[in-house]
Design a protein around this motif. Structure first.
Motif, short mmCIF file in Angstrom:
data_model
loop_
_atom_site.label_atom_id
_atom_site.label_comp_id
_atom_site.label_asym_id
_atom_site.label_seq_id
_atom_site.Cartn_x
_atom_site.Cartn_y
_atom_site.Cartn_z
N MET A 1 -5.66 8.10 10.98
CA MET A 1 -4.41 7.60 10.41
C MET A 1 -3.20 8.40 10.85
N GLY A 2 -3.43 9.46 11.60
CA GLY A 2 -2.33 10.25 12.11
C GLY A 2 -1.91 11.37 11.16
N THR A 3 -1.12 12.25 11.67
CA THR A 3 -0.60 13.37 10.89
C THR A 3 0.89 13.21 10.59
N GLY A 4 1.49 12.15 11.12
CA GLY A 4 2.94 11.98 11.02
C GLY A 4 3.63 12.40 12.29
N LYS A 5 2.93 13.17 13.11
CA LYS A 5 3.47 13.61 14.40
C LYS A 5 3.22 12.53 15.45
N GLU B 1 -10.43 24.94 -3.53
CA GLU B 1 -9.00 25.16 -3.49
C GLU B 1 -8.45 25.20 -2.07
N GLY B 2 -9.32 25.38 -1.10
CA GLY B 2 -8.90 25.42 0.30
C GLY B 2 -8.75 24.05 0.93
N LEU B 3 -9.22 23.01 0.25
CA LEU B 3 -9.09 21.65 0.75
C LEU B 3 -7.69 21.12 0.50
N ASP B 4 -7.20 20.29 1.39
CA ASP B 4 -5.92 19.64 1.15
C ASP B 4 -6.09 18.58 0.06
N GLU B 5 -5.00 18.14 -0.50
CA GLU B 5 -5.03 17.21 -1.63
C GLU B 5 -5.72 15.90 -1.26
N CYS C 1 0.82 -1.23 0.00
CA CYS C 1 0.00 0.00 0.00
C CYS C 1 0.84 1.27 0.00
N GLY C 2 2.02 1.21 0.61
CA GLY C 2 2.78 2.43 0.83
C GLY C 2 3.87 2.70 -0.17
N THR C 3 3.77 2.17 -1.38
CA THR C 3 4.79 2.46 -2.38
C THR C 3 4.62 3.87 -2.92
N ALA C 4 5.61 4.31 -3.68
CA ALA C 4 5.59 5.68 -4.20
C ALA C 4 4.40 5.93 -5.10
N ASN C 5 3.94 4.90 -5.80
CA ASN C 5 2.82 5.08 -6.72
C ASN C 5 1.46 5.07 -6.05
N CYS C 6 1.43 4.69 -4.78
CA CYS C 6 0.13 4.52 -4.11
C CYS C 6 -0.01 5.46 -2.91
N HIS C 7 0.11 4.94 -1.69
CA HIS C 7 -0.23 5.72 -0.50
C HIS C 7 0.98 5.88 0.42
N ARG C 8 2.09 6.29 -0.14
CA ARG C 8 3.32 6.38 0.64
C ARG C 8 3.18 7.32 1.83
N ASP C 9 2.68 8.52 1.61
CA ASP C 9 2.60 9.50 2.69
C ASP C 9 1.66 9.01 3.80
N ILE C 10 0.56 8.39 3.41
CA ILE C 10 -0.39 7.90 4.40
C ILE C 10 0.22 6.78 5.22
N GLU D 1 2.23 4.68 10.52
CA GLU D 1 3.27 4.07 11.34
C GLU D 1 3.48 4.81 12.65
N HIS D 2 3.16 6.11 12.69
CA HIS D 2 3.35 6.91 13.91
C HIS D 2 2.04 7.15 14.67
N SER D 3 0.95 6.59 14.18
CA SER D 3 -0.34 6.85 14.82
C SER D 3 -0.48 6.04 16.10
N LEU D 4 -1.34 6.49 16.98
CA LEU D 4 -1.58 5.78 18.24
C LEU D 4 -2.19 4.41 18.02
N MET D 5 -2.94 4.24 16.92
CA MET D 5 -3.52 2.93 16.64
C MET D 5 -2.44 1.92 16.27
N THR D 6 -1.27 2.40 15.90
CA THR D 6 -0.14 1.51 15.62
C THR D 6 0.77 1.37 16.82
N THR D 7 1.09 2.47 17.49
CA THR D 7 2.10 2.44 18.55
C THR D 7 1.55 2.00 19.91
N MET D 8 0.30 2.35 20.23
CA MET D 8 -0.27 2.14 21.57
C MET D 8 0.54 2.88 22.65
N ALA D 9 1.13 4.01 22.29
CA ALA D 9 2.06 4.70 23.18
C ALA D 9 1.44 5.04 24.53
N GLY D 10 0.22 5.59 24.52
CA GLY D 10 -0.40 5.99 25.77
C GLY D 10 -0.69 4.81 26.69
#
Length: 617
Positions: free
Chosen positions: A285-289, A317-321, A100-109, A114-123
């Motif tokens: 899905m997180g913001t990357g933070k 035009e005010g919406l993100d991509e 899913c995360g290749t350059a042609n698909c959903h890399r940024d997502i 990977e940094h979201s709480l649903m992945t890390t369970m940090a809290g």
């Protein structure tokens, strides 16, 4: 050249032309049959897997091929060589970078996830380690994949470590109450289209990958811990057994055997709204933070939809991509509308549209149904008295709570390690106390603004841990035989009611203030008003407080009493002020003129009381 030779050459050239034309036709037919990878190369997969159906339009093999998701060797005709290196179930966090995360698909997502709480369970991890005395902070970086074998980490491995996105999905199947993990598939995998009765037909049905995330996708994980999926649908977990409720109305037995009791569902659930109608992709899905606790990651505010101020909106035009792409995928008729910017959060919501008259309405993401937004009533916005009280604090009907829990390590019982997927010696066993469904206690969260000023917000809290922990039999930990904890946690019960709490339910309820269940009495003692509290539960030997209490009656709280570093119960001064309003409510109804004036300025009301008023000492 003789005529014969010319004829031979002509026949030869004609044969080449026929062969070439046949090859072109054949290649075109193959191209029509075979999917092409994103690189444009032809794939041989469809030679064996022809007739597969159930794909969503944007994940159809005709658009992206098969190898984009399943890898393997799609140019090989031999089955063994073609399947070498294949990923049968793509989208797990272990392979997301290649699928899913290749350059042609959903890399940024995928990087964000990977940094979201649903992945890390940090809290979850940090609070658990704090309670076990292994760290001295409540906010720290942590990842479930890095759990070791300390008492806290063993506890998490045995009881908590199944509800995270890194939990591998190993078999396809419908989403159920027990579904856990699966990376991208945890939310975006939907069952294949209804298949015919024959086994052959079933083998041709491929699951669909879509943006249509249903409440069922959320239920598996969020029916545990804070139980927000249960509360949203109106169910409260009990300690009853399935046999005890056979034939009884108002009960439900989950697939894992837990018995639920009907308490009343959230008003948004009653209106047919899905979880994702409020919660956005960046929240889930997180913001990357990196976030330490869930309330840091949640962006949506009640006031974003239920407002009185002029509407802020932006154009396309005010919406993100990402939002623009999601709108395109859903094919919603948004043309001619603007999109609301939340007054409280500042977030832009692509599913809240503003028409040419300035009227705003929410569009349900899955159904496309338009829902008008309602403004808060005057009581919610009158004066400054409740300016730091959140909407959900007043409009939450009930929250799951428990007291009297005991956790102990038993070396003689086997447990199942949720990360290693195997049985091991030794087990943390939980002995549960009572389960209740009542309005939550109230407390304070303090945050610093950019100018270093403190913002005080009154929030809901439930007993995160009123418990004893016995680690005396854990290998090497006999020196810390037993510990006691009384920690309350910020709550998000998702049991919103259209009608808010009454004045008395906060100012005259000892549970709301933090004293626990019981009876508050206001008496005349030599011409002065005095409060008395009779608790319902007996005192806990470890600290002398009632078993369900958070703080002592009319005393200054001391020590760490919450699962967050910036949260606390009410101070003594705050308790006194709450009860001062409560004293007035013993005579004046909540909707009386006096109490309405109090919303504008309570101190002014106190200066003009009559001689009959009995003020607190």
């Amino acid at each position: 050249m003789s005529f014969r030779n010319i004829l031979v050459v002509a026949v030869f050239l004609l044969g080449l032309l026929v062969y070439w034309l046949g090859a072109v036709v054949r290649d075109n037919r193959i191209a029509a049959m075979q999917p092409r990878a994103l690189s444009g190369e032809k794939e041989t997969c469809i030679g064996c897997h022809a007739g597969m159906r159930g794909f969503s339009p944007y994940h159809d093999p005709a658009v992206i091929g098969c190898a984009s998701c399943h890898l393997g060797n799609p140019r090989e005709a031999d089955e063994g060589r073609s399947h070498k290196g294949m990923v049968l179930i793509p989208g797990n966090m272990s392979d997301v970078a290649q699928t899913c995360g290749t350059a042609n698909c959903h890399r940024d997502i995928s990087r964000r996830v990977e940094h979201s709480l649903m992945t890390t369970m940090a809290g979850v991890i940090t609070v658990d380690r704090f309670v076990f005395g292994e760290i001295d902070t409540l906010s720290a970086s942590a990842h479930v994949a890095s759990l070791g074998h300390s008492p806290a980490d063993q506890h998490l491995r045995q009881l908590c470590a199944s509800c995270h996105l890194g939990n591998e999905k190993t078999v396809y199947g419908p989403i159920t109450e027990r579904s856990r993990g699966g990376g991208c598939l945890a939310c975006h995998l939907n069952p294949a289209l209804p298949a015919e009765a024959s086994a052959k037909a079933d083998s041709l049905s491929h699951p669909s990958l879509t943006v249509e995330v249903t409440n069922e996708h959320c239920f598996g994980c969020h029916s545990r811990s804070g139980r927000i999926s249960l509360g949203y649908e109106g169910w409260h977990e009990t300690l009853l057994t399935p046999k005890e409720v056979v034939g009884e109305e108002g009960y439900r037995v989950l697939d894992d055997g837990r018995v639920l009791q009907w308490m009343g569902d959230d008003i948004h659930h009653q209106r047919g709204m899905d979880c994702i109608d409020c919660h956005s992709a960046t929240e889930l899905m997180g913001t990357g933070k990196e976030y330490y606790h869930k309330e840091e990651a949640v962006k949506v505010h009640c006031g974003d939809c239920h407002f009185q101020e002029p509407i802020q909106s932006v154009g396309w035009e005010g919406l993100d991509e990402e939002s623009q792409k999601i709108l395109g995928l859903r094919k919603l008729p948004y043309q001619g509308y603007r999109f609301l910017r939340g007054e409280d959060s500042g977030e832009i919501y692509w599913n809240i549209w503003v028409d040419s008259l300035g009227q705003a309405f929410l569009v349900s993401k899955n159904s496309g149904k338009k829902r008008p937004l309602k403004s808060p009533v005057a009581t919610c916005t009158r004066g400054e008295a409740h300016k730091d009280v959140t909407c959900c604090t007043c409009h939450t009907a009930w929250a799951p709570q428990c007291v009297g829990c005991h956790t102990a390590y038993n070396p003689d019982v086997q447990s199942y390690d949720l990360l290693d997927k195997e049985k091991k010696a030794g087990k943390w066993e939980e002995f549960l106390g009572g389960f209740m469904a009542d309005p939550p206690a109230l407390g304070v969260i303090e945050k610093s603004k950019l100018d270093d000023t403190q913002v005080r917000t009154i929030m809901m809290f439930i007993p995160g841990m009123i418990m004893t922990m016995d680690a005396s039999l854990f290998p090497g930990k006999q020196e810390k035989a037993e510990s006691f904890h009384r920690l309350f946690a910020p709550a998000a019960p998702h049991t919103t009611s259209a009608v808010g709490r009454t004045c008395a339910s906060c100012h005259l309820d000892p549970l709301a203030i933090g004293y626990g269940r019981g009876k508050l009495d206001y008496r005349d003692v030599r011409g002065k008003g005095r409060w008395f509290f009779t608790p319902e539960y007996a005192a806990t030997p470890q600290d002398g407080l009632p078993q369900d209490a958070w703080i002592a009656f009319l005393q200054e709280p001391a020590g760490q009493l919450t699962t967050r570093p910036n949260a606390r119960p009410f101070t003594l001064v705050e308790q006194q002020r709450i009860l001062a309003v409560g004293a007035c409510l013993t005579c004046h109804a909540g909707d009386s003129d006096v109490m309405r004036q109090g919303l504008e300025g309570f101190d002014t009301v106190l200066k003009s009381v009559s001689e009959q008023c009995l003020l607190p000492e």
